[in-house]
Write a protein that holds these residues in place. Structure first.
Motif: not given
Length: 316
Positions: A51-55, A58, A70, A100, A103
């Protein structure tokens, strides 16, 4: 026929274009896979099923790899709350980073850049950074306790790993213990030891190996009960309290909330029980065999002395 998505998924969720091309994928195949949602591109040349929200997604999008707390969170490391930032490790020669919100980029040398996966630094490198950046000393000890419990480190490499980022952090090895089985058990033990109490973990009190979480000054048997593992164990827990009493300890139970939010009351109960049993008052400072906790300085919330009092040892 194997799809692009299947290839990426089977590789752990991330593959570079060159690896997909080696499996026979063409530019047309890759474009179609992205267009139809089979895979996503966190960064040019990289394809992912995360997923785009998976660290991890990112971190790769920024141009590096997931690091610090993290990275440890992915493995279930103990912490009161999820990391507030995605820590991204990049080589010292890195360029064209895409910063981003949320981060933080850290620049690591070849020793870190040369191991780990394409998306996550090696767990030892994540740990050595995370303990130094922990929000409090008890958080740092909890990470060290978790690492020993999860066999991320052993008795041989624990000091070099913990002290790789800052040398004084090697002293966490003396404060940590592989016997801690949960965050609240770890924190309770650290807080008691900071006041000079003697703490032993997983002390056997029953004929079948039943053990109490902590004994304090050889008098109190302290159980730290998280709801997750004790919701349906009411009768068994009371039976264990009887075993604890018959083994010569005064049984006391502290819930998750009692440790995290009502610690003053819990500690007062421990003090009262020890006093009633004729035990000593808290010494007010850790035992001589532990590295001293120093005042916070700079960006760190905790520091340890290099000298380990009582052992004639210097933490290097």
């Amino acid at each position: 026929m194997t799809t692009i998505r299947e290839l990426v998924h089977d590789a752990g969720g991330l593959l570079h274009k060159r690896d997909l091309v080696a499996h026979g994928a063409s530019d047309r195949h890759l474009t179609a896979a992205v267009r139809h949602g089979g895979v996503l591109r966190p960064r040019r040349g990289w394809y992912s099923t995360w997923s785009p929200t998976d660290p991890r997604f990112v971190a790769v999008g920024v141009g590096g790899r997931l690091a610090g707390a993290s990275a440890l969170a992915l493995q279930g490391a103990w912490a009161w709350r999820p990391p507030s930032q995605v820590v991204v490790s990049v080589p010292r020669t890195a360029s064209r980073l895409r910063r981003r919100p949320g981060t933080r980029v850290v620049w690591d040398g070849p020793a870190v850049s040369g191991r780990g996966t394409s998306a996550v630094v090696h767990v030892h490198d994540a740990l050595s950074r995370a303990v130094v950046e922990a929000g409090s000393f008890e958080d740092a000890v909890a990470l060290a306790d978790w690492a020993r419990r999860a066999a991320v480190v052993d008795r041989v490499d624990v000091e070099p790993v913990l002290g790789a980022h800052q040398r004084d952090a090697a002293g966490l090895a003396a404060w940590s213990d592989e016997g801690a089985q949960s965050m609240i058990e770890s924190v309770a033990g650290t807080r008691l030891r900071l006041r000079g109490r003697r703490v032993a973990r997983q002390v056997v009190v029953g004929p079948l190996g039943e053990a109490v979480d902590l004994t304090v000054d050889g008098l109190v048997g302290l159980e730290t009960d998280g709801r997750e593992h004790h919701e349906g164990r009411f009768e068994r827990d009371r039976w264990k309290d009887g075993l604890t009493a018959r083994a010569g300890y005064l049984p006391l139970r502290a819930s998750f909330l009692a440790v995290r939010h009502r610690w003053a009351e819990t500690e007062a109960a421990v003090d009262a029980m020890i006093s009633t049993a004729g035990g000593p008052a808290p010494g007010g400072r850790p035992a001589p065999g532990l590295p001293r906790l120093l005042a916070a300085r700079g960006g760190r919330s905790w520091r340890l002395s290099r000298e380990c009092r009582g052992r004639g040892r210097t933490w290097l």
